[in-house]
Enzyme design. Sequence first.
Site, PDB file in Angstrom:
ATOM      1  N   GLY A 102     -16.808  17.641  15.509  1.00  0.00           N
ATOM      2  CA  GLY A 102     -15.733  18.414  14.870  1.00  0.00           C
ATOM      3  C   GLY A 102     -15.804  18.213  13.380  1.00  0.00           C
ATOM      4  N   LEU A 103     -16.346  19.211  12.699  1.00  0.00           N
ATOM      5  CA  LEU A 103     -16.549  19.050  11.251  1.00  0.00           C
ATOM      6  C   LEU A 103     -15.581  19.914  10.437  1.00  0.00           C
ATOM      7  CD1 LEU A 103     -20.423  18.710  11.018  1.00  0.00           C
ATOM      8  CD2 LEU A 103     -18.668  16.922  10.961  1.00  0.00           C
ATOM      9  N   VAL A 155     -11.675  19.614   8.504  1.00  0.00           N
ATOM     10  CA  VAL A 155     -11.262  18.654   7.479  1.00  0.00           C
ATOM     11  C   VAL A 155     -11.080  17.230   8.017  1.00  0.00           C
ATOM     12  CG1 VAL A 155      -8.812  19.319   7.727  1.00  0.00           C
ATOM     13  CG2 VAL A 155      -9.614  18.309   5.617  1.00  0.00           C
ATOM     14  N   MET A 156     -10.494  17.094   9.211  1.00  0.00           N
ATOM     15  CA  MET A 156     -10.228  15.748   9.732  1.00  0.00           C
ATOM     16  C   MET A 156     -11.529  15.027  10.099  1.00  0.00           C
ATOM     17  SD  MET A 156      -7.047  15.223   9.476  1.00  0.00           S
ATOM     18  CE  MET A 156      -6.642  13.827  10.502  1.00  0.00           C
ATOM     19  N   LYS A 202      -9.948  21.149  17.926  1.00  0.00           N
ATOM     20  CA  LYS A 202      -8.663  21.752  18.246  1.00  0.00           C
ATOM     21  C   LYS A 202      -8.185  21.249  19.620  1.00  0.00           C
ATOM     22  CE  LYS A 202      -6.648  26.258  18.381  1.00  0.00           C
ATOM     23  NZ  LYS A 202      -6.825  27.659  18.490  1.00  0.00           N
ATOM     24  N   ALA A 203      -6.923  20.838  19.679  1.00  0.00           N
ATOM     25  CA  ALA A 203      -6.397  20.331  20.954  1.00  0.00           C
ATOM     26  C   ALA A 203      -6.395  21.432  22.003  1.00  0.00           C
ATOM     27  CB  ALA A 203      -4.979  19.801  20.729  1.00  0.00           C
ATOM     28  N   SER A 256      -2.848   9.734  11.998  1.00  0.00           N
ATOM     29  CA  SER A 256      -1.805  10.262  11.122  1.00  0.00           C
ATOM     30  C   SER A 256      -2.156  10.035   9.657  1.00  0.00           C
ATOM     31  CB  SER A 256      -0.469   9.576  11.431  1.00  0.00           C
ATOM     32  OG  SER A 256       0.504  10.079  10.554  1.00  0.00           O
ATOM     33  N   GLY A 258      -2.845  13.027   7.724  1.00  0.00           N
ATOM     34  CA  GLY A 258      -3.466  14.279   7.265  1.00  0.00           C
ATOM     35  C   GLY A 258      -4.857  14.045   6.716  1.00  0.00           C
ATOM     36  N   LYS A 305       1.959   9.098  18.945  1.00  0.00           N
ATOM     37  CA  LYS A 305       1.784  10.065  17.843  1.00  0.00           C
ATOM     38  C   LYS A 305       2.849  11.163  17.933  1.00  0.00           C
ATOM     39  CE  LYS A 305       0.071  12.382  14.407  1.00  0.00           C
ATOM     40  NZ  LYS A 305      -0.956  13.376  14.310  1.00  0.00           N
ATOM     41  N   HIS A 349       6.066   9.717  16.716  1.00  0.00           N
ATOM     42  CA  HIS A 349       5.912   9.571  15.265  1.00  0.00           C
ATOM     43  C   HIS A 349       6.158  10.915  14.569  1.00  0.00           C
ATOM     44  CE1 HIS A 349       3.107   8.838  11.700  1.00  0.00           C
ATOM     45  NE2 HIS A 349       2.866  10.107  11.944  1.00  0.00           N
ATOM     46  N   ASN A 350       5.546  11.995  15.096  1.00  0.00           N
ATOM     47  CA  ASN A 350       5.755  13.319  14.490  1.00  0.00           C
ATOM     48  C   ASN A 350       7.204  13.760  14.649  1.00  0.00           C
ATOM     49  OD1 ASN A 350       3.176  13.561  13.611  1.00  0.00           O
ATOM     50  ND2 ASN A 350       2.537  15.122  15.064  1.00  0.00           N
ATOM     51  N   GLU A 377       9.182  12.081  12.033  1.00  0.00           N
ATOM     52  CA  GLU A 377       8.847  12.647  10.721  1.00  0.00           C
ATOM     53  C   GLU A 377       9.530  14.005  10.528  1.00  0.00           C
ATOM     54  OE1 GLU A 377       4.672  13.291  10.158  1.00  0.00           O
ATOM     55  OE2 GLU A 377       4.900  13.577   7.999  1.00  0.00           O
ATOM     56  N   TYR A 378       9.468  14.862  11.552  1.00  0.00           N
ATOM     57  CA  TYR A 378      10.065  16.197  11.399  1.00  0.00           C
ATOM     58  C   TYR A 378      11.583  16.118  11.412  1.00  0.00           C
ATOM     59  CZ  TYR A 378       5.253  17.688  11.977  1.00  0.00           C
ATOM     60  OH  TYR A 378       3.903  17.843  11.813  1.00  0.00           O
TER      61      TYR A 378
HETATM   62  P1  NBP Z   1      -8.970  22.149  13.646  1.00  0.00           P
HETATM   63  O1  NBP Z   1      -7.798  21.768  14.490  1.00  0.00           O
HETATM   64  O2  NBP Z   1      -8.893  23.366  12.792  1.00  0.00           O
HETATM   65  O3  NBP Z   1     -10.251  22.304  14.634  1.00  0.00           O
HETATM   66  C1  NBP Z   1     -11.493  22.688  14.107  1.00  0.00           C
HETATM   67  C2  NBP Z   1     -12.585  22.121  14.964  1.00  0.00           C
HETATM   68  O4  NBP Z   1     -12.395  22.486  16.334  1.00  0.00           O
HETATM   69  C3  NBP Z   1     -13.932  22.696  14.554  1.00  0.00           C
HETATM   70  O5  NBP Z   1     -14.905  21.684  14.724  1.00  0.00           O
HETATM   71  C4  NBP Z   1     -14.120  23.816  15.559  1.00  0.00           C
HETATM   72  O6  NBP Z   1     -15.473  24.150  15.765  1.00  0.00           O
HETATM   73  C5  NBP Z   1     -13.568  23.187  16.791  1.00  0.00           C
HETATM   74  N1  NBP Z   1     -13.212  24.131  17.851  1.00  0.00           N
HETATM   75  C6  NBP Z   1     -12.285  25.121  17.893  1.00  0.00           C
HETATM   76 BR1  NBP Z   1     -11.194  25.605  16.476  1.00  0.00          BR
HETATM   77  N2  NBP Z   1     -12.250  25.776  19.047  1.00  0.00           N
HETATM   78  C7  NBP Z   1     -13.200  25.183  19.792  1.00  0.00           C
HETATM   79  C8  NBP Z   1     -13.652  25.406  21.113  1.00  0.00           C
HETATM   80  N3  NBP Z   1     -13.102  26.325  21.905  1.00  0.00           N
HETATM   81  N4  NBP Z   1     -14.654  24.623  21.571  1.00  0.00           N
HETATM   82  C9  NBP Z   1     -15.209  23.677  20.784  1.00  0.00           C
HETATM   83  N5  NBP Z   1     -14.810  23.405  19.514  1.00  0.00           N
HETATM   84  C10 NBP Z   1     -13.813  24.153  19.030  1.00  0.00           C
HETATM   85  O7  NBP Z   1      -9.481  20.913  12.738  1.00  0.00           O
HETATM   86  P2  NBP Z   1      -8.682  19.761  11.982  1.00  0.00           P
HETATM   87  O8  NBP Z   1      -7.559  20.286  11.180  1.00  0.00           O
HETATM   88  O9  NBP Z   1      -9.741  18.949  11.332  1.00  0.00           O
HETATM   89  O10 NBP Z   1      -8.028  18.926  13.171  1.00  0.00           O
HETATM   90  C11 NBP Z   1      -8.789  18.298  14.178  1.00  0.00           C
HETATM   91  C12 NBP Z   1      -7.824  17.676  15.183  1.00  0.00           C
HETATM   92  O11 NBP Z   1      -7.038  16.689  14.512  1.00  0.00           O
HETATM   93  C13 NBP Z   1      -6.834  18.670  15.797  1.00  0.00           C
HETATM   94  O12 NBP Z   1      -6.550  18.321  17.121  1.00  0.00           O
HETATM   95  C14 NBP Z   1      -5.597  18.498  14.938  1.00  0.00           C
HETATM   96  O13 NBP Z   1      -4.399  18.860  15.613  1.00  0.00           O
HETATM   97  C15 NBP Z   1      -5.645  16.999  14.660  1.00  0.00           C
HETATM   98  N6  NBP Z   1      -4.982  16.564  13.443  1.00  0.00           N
HETATM   99  C16 NBP Z   1      -5.037  17.309  12.308  1.00  0.00           C
HETATM  100  C17 NBP Z   1      -4.400  16.865  11.151  1.00  0.00           C
HETATM  101  C18 NBP Z   1      -4.482  17.668   9.864  1.00  0.00           C
HETATM  102  O14 NBP Z   1      -3.782  17.291   8.894  1.00  0.00           O
HETATM  103  N7  NBP Z   1      -5.312  18.723   9.791  1.00  0.00           N
HETATM  104  C19 NBP Z   1      -3.718  15.647  11.164  1.00  0.00           C
HETATM  105  C20 NBP Z   1      -3.701  14.878  12.325  1.00  0.00           C
HETATM  106  C21 NBP Z   1      -4.337  15.352  13.457  1.00  0.00           C
HETATM  107  P3  NBP Z   1     -16.140  25.393  14.965  1.00  0.00           P
HETATM  108  O15 NBP Z   1     -16.428  24.875  13.589  1.00  0.00           O
HETATM  109  O16 NBP Z   1     -17.345  25.718  15.740  1.00  0.00           O
HETATM  110  O17 NBP Z   1     -15.118  26.508  14.949  1.00  0.00           O
END
Ligand code: NBP
Length: 282
Positions: free
Chosen positions: A13-14, A16-17, A79-80, A132, A134, A186, A189-190, A193-194
Amino acid sequence: MSTEAVADIAVIGLAVMGQNLILNMNDHGFVVCAFNRTVSKVDDFLENEAKGTKIVGAHSLAEMAKKLKRPRRVMLLVKAGSAVDDFIEQLLPLLESGDIIIDGGNSEYTDTNRRAESLGKKGILYVGSGVSGGEEGARFGPSLMPGGAEAAWPHLKDIFQSISAKVDGEPCCDWVGLGGSGHFVKMVHNGIEYGDMQLICEAYHLMKDAVGLSHDEMADVFDQWNKTELDSFLVEITAGILRFKDEKGNALVEQIRDTAGQVIAHFLLRQMFRKCMTRLLS
Ligand code: NBP
């Protein structure tokens, strides 16, 4: 790309996280193998953000599995929902008993319970970890809440506690418990926070519409509260947000549409905080 078992952990998963956690792990001396569903993002990452680091990449899950030291540690930051199940299914033929899968996304804890139980029967140590803080937390020190198969913890402790945030030298990361407990914590925790953010919004509403304070006066009140037992990150950034002006000298907060969902509201707060700090420091 070489297929020697060189990597301490793989991160799938590349977005931002994932990218930021990989860079954080690299900073702490761990060799990370990066993979992503859209494989071109692996090369983009290696040629840009990861250039000059010890990070390695893989163009397939099979290549990734070969690059991992035993027991294999594979962390998902996708993505969850169904993406997590899809990756687990693809990983299973490539892993062996005692290998570890960690889900660092925001999965529903009931899904993590289900996955931990079914993978446990196959000998895979499954961990659901709240992450947690971001994107900045992921890059420089998140709070981590791992739970699931406890036998995985000795193999994760060093990496997780090294990369986590520290308070008075103590890592913001410890083993939480069985099954989906990491993701349950988590979620709580959320929720806190909210709830906190809702209270801040209601205090703002009363000060503005009932008492008639200006934005600078409200910012002063939040600054004052931040010197009391209410001292917190959210109270601190609220003062900065209320003081933040647009080019015409008006409070920017009034120009943000009051229609954001909880995740977007969280994101906006962070973005506004960053802008405030950039302006204050420049
Ligand atoms: P995203 O939640 O936007 O997920 C992007 C990643 O998921 C990409 O690697 C994408 O691959 C992959 N993906 C998707 Br979208 N659909 C897919 C599928 N059907 N099969 C396989 N891979 C799939 O990324 P994020 O914001 O970095 O968050 C990652 C996780 O961390 C999430 O669960 C998020 O809820 C959690 N989180 C996020 C934050 C935050 O601040 N952003 C904070 C804490 C936790 P691709 O590049 O091929 O589309």
